[in-house]
Motif scaffolding. Structure first.
Motif, PDB file in Angstrom:
ATOM      1  N   GLY A  33       5.472 -65.403 -18.335  1.00  0.00           N
ATOM      2  CA  GLY A  33       6.092 -64.501 -17.367  1.00  0.00           C
ATOM      3  C   GLY A  33       5.152 -63.841 -16.380  1.00  0.00           C
ATOM      4  N   VAL A  34       3.848 -64.147 -16.466  1.00  0.00           N
ATOM      5  CA  VAL A  34       2.860 -63.464 -15.630  1.00  0.00           C
ATOM      6  C   VAL A  34       1.824 -64.459 -15.108  1.00  0.00           C
ATOM      7  CG1 VAL A  34       1.018 -61.726 -15.645  1.00  0.00           C
ATOM      8  CG2 VAL A  34       3.088 -61.326 -16.940  1.00  0.00           C
ATOM      9  N   SER A  35       1.381 -64.237 -13.885  1.00  0.00           N
ATOM     10  CA  SER A  35       0.237 -64.962 -13.331  1.00  0.00           C
ATOM     11  C   SER A  35      -0.806 -63.917 -12.959  1.00  0.00           C
ATOM     12  CB  SER A  35       0.641 -65.760 -12.101  1.00  0.00           C
ATOM     13  OG  SER A  35       1.519 -66.795 -12.461  1.00  0.00           O
ATOM     14  N   ALA A  36      -2.042 -64.144 -13.392  1.00  0.00           N
ATOM     15  CA  ALA A  36      -3.132 -63.203 -13.119  1.00  0.00           C
ATOM     16  C   ALA A  36      -4.102 -63.845 -12.140  1.00  0.00           C
ATOM     17  CB  ALA A  36      -3.841 -62.841 -14.412  1.00  0.00           C
ATOM     18  N   VAL A  37      -4.657 -63.029 -11.254  1.00  0.00           N
ATOM     19  CA  VAL A  37      -5.565 -63.509 -10.218  1.00  0.00           C
ATOM     20  C   VAL A  37      -6.789 -62.600 -10.207  1.00  0.00           C
ATOM     21  CG1 VAL A  37      -5.788 -64.009  -7.752  1.00  0.00           C
ATOM     22  CG2 VAL A  37      -3.555 -64.172  -8.842  1.00  0.00           C
ATOM     23  N   ARG A  38      -7.969 -63.213 -10.087  1.00  0.00           N
ATOM     24  CA  ARG A  38      -9.195 -62.408  -9.969  1.00  0.00           C
ATOM     25  C   ARG A  38     -10.178 -63.095  -9.026  1.00  0.00           C
ATOM     26  NH1 ARG A  38     -12.114 -63.219 -15.873  1.00  0.00           N
ATOM     27  NH2 ARG A  38     -12.678 -65.409 -15.583  1.00  0.00           N
ATOM     28  N   ASP A  39     -11.094 -62.309  -8.510  1.00  0.00           N
ATOM     29  CA  ASP A  39     -12.157 -62.786  -7.625  1.00  0.00           C
ATOM     30  C   ASP A  39     -13.276 -63.351  -8.495  1.00  0.00           C
ATOM     31  OD1 ASP A  39     -14.324 -63.082  -5.891  1.00  0.00           O
ATOM     32  OD2 ASP A  39     -14.089 -61.113  -4.981  1.00  0.00           O
ATOM     33  N   THR A  40     -13.641 -64.597  -8.272  1.00  0.00           N
ATOM     34  CA  THR A  40     -14.679 -65.247  -9.066  1.00  0.00           C
ATOM     35  C   THR A  40     -16.001 -64.487  -9.011  1.00  0.00           C
ATOM     36  OG1 THR A  40     -13.670 -67.386  -8.673  1.00  0.00           O
ATOM     37  CG2 THR A  40     -15.943 -67.417  -9.377  1.00  0.00           C
ATOM     38  N   GLN A  41     -16.340 -63.940  -7.856  1.00  0.00           N
ATOM     39  CA  GLN A  41     -17.623 -63.257  -7.709  1.00  0.00           C
ATOM     40  C   GLN A  41     -17.605 -61.830  -8.227  1.00  0.00           C
ATOM     41  OE1 GLN A  41     -18.757 -63.709  -3.615  1.00  0.00           O
ATOM     42  NE2 GLN A  41     -18.971 -65.920  -3.792  1.00  0.00           N
ATOM     43  N   ASN A  42     -16.429 -61.316  -8.560  1.00  0.00           N
ATOM     44  CA  ASN A  42     -16.308 -59.934  -9.055  1.00  0.00           C
ATOM     45  C   ASN A  42     -15.412 -59.871 -10.284  1.00  0.00           C
ATOM     46  OD1 ASN A  42     -17.835 -58.439  -6.943  1.00  0.00           O
ATOM     47  ND2 ASN A  42     -16.306 -59.412  -5.647  1.00  0.00           N
ATOM     48  N   ARG A  43     -15.664 -60.725 -11.247  1.00  0.00           N
ATOM     49  CA  ARG A  43     -14.830 -60.787 -12.455  1.00  0.00           C
ATOM     50  C   ARG A  43     -14.759 -59.448 -13.176  1.00  0.00           C
ATOM     51  NH1 ARG A  43     -17.759 -66.243 -13.682  1.00  0.00           N
ATOM     52  NH2 ARG A  43     -16.276 -67.697 -12.767  1.00  0.00           N
ATOM     53  N   ALA A  49      -2.109 -58.733 -11.814  1.00  0.00           N
ATOM     54  CA  ALA A  49      -1.081 -59.515 -12.500  1.00  0.00           C
ATOM     55  C   ALA A  49       0.223 -59.416 -11.712  1.00  0.00           C
ATOM     56  CB  ALA A  49      -0.886 -58.996 -13.912  1.00  0.00           C
ATOM     57  N   PHE A  50       0.879 -60.550 -11.565  1.00  0.00           N
ATOM     58  CA  PHE A  50       2.138 -60.635 -10.836  1.00  0.00           C
ATOM     59  C   PHE A  50       3.174 -61.321 -11.714  1.00  0.00           C
ATOM     60  CE2 PHE A  50      -1.321 -60.910  -7.793  1.00  0.00           C
ATOM     61  CZ  PHE A  50      -0.972 -59.961  -6.859  1.00  0.00           C
ATOM     62  N   PRO A  51       4.444 -60.940 -11.596  1.00  0.00           N
ATOM     63  CA  PRO A  51       5.480 -61.716 -12.281  1.00  0.00           C
ATOM     64  C   PRO A  51       5.396 -63.169 -11.803  1.00  0.00           C
ATOM     65  CG  PRO A  51       6.400 -59.681 -11.394  1.00  0.00           C
ATOM     66  CD  PRO A  51       5.007 -59.825 -10.834  1.00  0.00           C
ATOM     67  N   SER A  52       5.555 -64.103 -12.699  1.00  0.00           N
ATOM     68  CA  SER A  52       5.430 -65.528 -12.347  1.00  0.00           C
ATOM     69  C   SER A  52       6.353 -65.926 -11.208  1.00  0.00           C
ATOM     70  CB  SER A  52       5.702 -66.402 -13.571  1.00  0.00           C
ATOM     71  OG  SER A  52       4.700 -66.189 -14.526  1.00  0.00           O
ATOM     72  N   THR A  53       7.538 -65.346 -11.148  1.00  0.00           N
ATOM     73  CA  THR A  53       8.475 -65.680 -10.075  1.00  0.00           C
ATOM     74  C   THR A  53       7.920 -65.256  -8.714  1.00  0.00           C
ATOM     75  OG1 THR A  53       9.661 -63.618 -10.489  1.00  0.00           O
ATOM     76  CG2 THR A  53      10.531 -65.612 -11.537  1.00  0.00           C
ATOM     77  N   GLU A  54       7.253 -64.111  -8.665  1.00  0.00           N
ATOM     78  CA  GLU A  54       6.666 -63.636  -7.406  1.00  0.00           C
ATOM     79  C   GLU A  54       5.479 -64.503  -6.997  1.00  0.00           C
ATOM     80  OE1 GLU A  54       7.951 -61.319  -5.416  1.00  0.00           O
ATOM     81  OE2 GLU A  54       9.581 -61.173  -6.857  1.00  0.00           O
ATOM     82  N   TRP A  55       4.667 -64.907  -7.969  1.00  0.00           N
ATOM     83  CA  TRP A  55       3.517 -65.769  -7.673  1.00  0.00           C
ATOM     84  C   TRP A  55       3.994 -67.115  -7.135  1.00  0.00           C
ATOM     85  CZ3 TRP A  55      -1.243 -65.134  -6.545  1.00  0.00           C
ATOM     86  CH2 TRP A  55      -2.152 -66.177  -6.624  1.00  0.00           C
ATOM     87  N   ALA A  56       5.026 -67.671  -7.752  1.00  0.00           N
ATOM     88  CA  ALA A  56       5.581 -68.956  -7.299  1.00  0.00           C
ATOM     89  C   ALA A  56       6.133 -68.825  -5.875  1.00  0.00           C
ATOM     90  CB  ALA A  56       6.661 -69.441  -8.253  1.00  0.00           C
ATOM     91  N   ALA A  57       6.777 -67.713  -5.578  1.00  0.00           N
ATOM     92  CA  ALA A  57       7.311 -67.498  -4.224  1.00  0.00           C
ATOM     93  C   ALA A  57       6.175 -67.419  -3.201  1.00  0.00           C
ATOM     94  CB  ALA A  57       8.146 -66.211  -4.188  1.00  0.00           C
ATOM     95  N   LEU A  58       5.078 -66.770  -3.542  1.00  0.00           N
ATOM     96  CA  LEU A  58       3.925 -66.691  -2.653  1.00  0.00           C
ATOM     97  C   LEU A  58       3.370 -68.100  -2.390  1.00  0.00           C
ATOM     98  CD1 LEU A  58       1.667 -65.111  -1.143  1.00  0.00           C
ATOM     99  CD2 LEU A  58       0.432 -65.156  -3.314  1.00  0.00           C
ATOM    100  N   LEU A  59       3.236 -68.904  -3.426  1.00  0.00           N
ATOM    101  CA  LEU A  59       2.689 -70.252  -3.250  1.00  0.00           C
ATOM    102  C   LEU A  59       3.618 -71.124  -2.401  1.00  0.00           C
ATOM    103  CD1 LEU A  59       1.228 -70.975  -6.774  1.00  0.00           C
ATOM    104  CD2 LEU A  59       0.046 -70.166  -4.722  1.00  0.00           C
ATOM    105  N   ARG A  60       4.918 -70.970  -2.575  1.00  0.00           N
ATOM    106  CA  ARG A  60       5.866 -71.737  -1.749  1.00  0.00           C
ATOM    107  C   ARG A  60       5.722 -71.331  -0.277  1.00  0.00           C
ATOM    108  NH1 ARG A  60       9.332 -70.711  -5.972  1.00  0.00           N
ATOM    109  NH2 ARG A  60      10.340 -69.029  -4.834  1.00  0.00           N
ATOM    110  N   THR A  61       5.557 -70.060  -0.012  1.00  0.00           N
ATOM    111  CA  THR A  61       5.428 -69.544   1.346  1.00  0.00           C
ATOM    112  C   THR A  61       4.136 -70.025   1.992  1.00  0.00           C
ATOM    113  OG1 THR A  61       6.699 -67.584   0.785  1.00  0.00           O
ATOM    114  CG2 THR A  61       5.349 -67.471   2.764  1.00  0.00           C
ATOM    115  N   SER A  62       3.045 -70.012   1.246  1.00  0.00           N
ATOM    116  CA  SER A  62       1.748 -70.391   1.814  1.00  0.00           C
ATOM    117  C   SER A  62       1.601 -71.900   1.966  1.00  0.00           C
ATOM    118  CB  SER A  62       0.600 -69.848   0.962  1.00  0.00           C
ATOM    119  OG  SER A  62       0.629 -70.402  -0.324  1.00  0.00           O
TER     120      SER A  62
END
Length: 64
Positions: A33-43, A49-62
């Motif tokens: 239910g969650v997708s997490a995102v972080r900056d590789t250089q600043n772990r 963390a975003f709800p998976s549905t919101e992350w999927a919507a962002l990827l479809r848009t981009s």
């Protein structure tokens, strides 16, 4: 945003949207239910963390 201590159960991978040169890298981890995102250089800064549905919507848009 979560701190790095809450990341122990997450398995981050380099996002396919990251640059090929290794700069501007983003790592993504999926959990139920969650997708997490972080900056590789600043772990140490933690992750967002975003709800998976919101992350999927962002990827479809981009992808347009």
């Amino acid at each position: 945003m979560f701190t790095s201590s809450s990341e122990s159960h997450l398995h981050f991978r380099k996002s396919s949207y990251s640059s090929a040169r290794g700069q501007d890298c983003v790592e993504v981890a999926d959990a139920p239910g969650v997708s997490a995102v972080r900056d590789t250089q600043n772990r140490e800064a933690g992750h967002l963390a975003f709800p998976s549905t919101e992350w999927a919507a962002l990827l479809r848009t981009s992808a347009r």
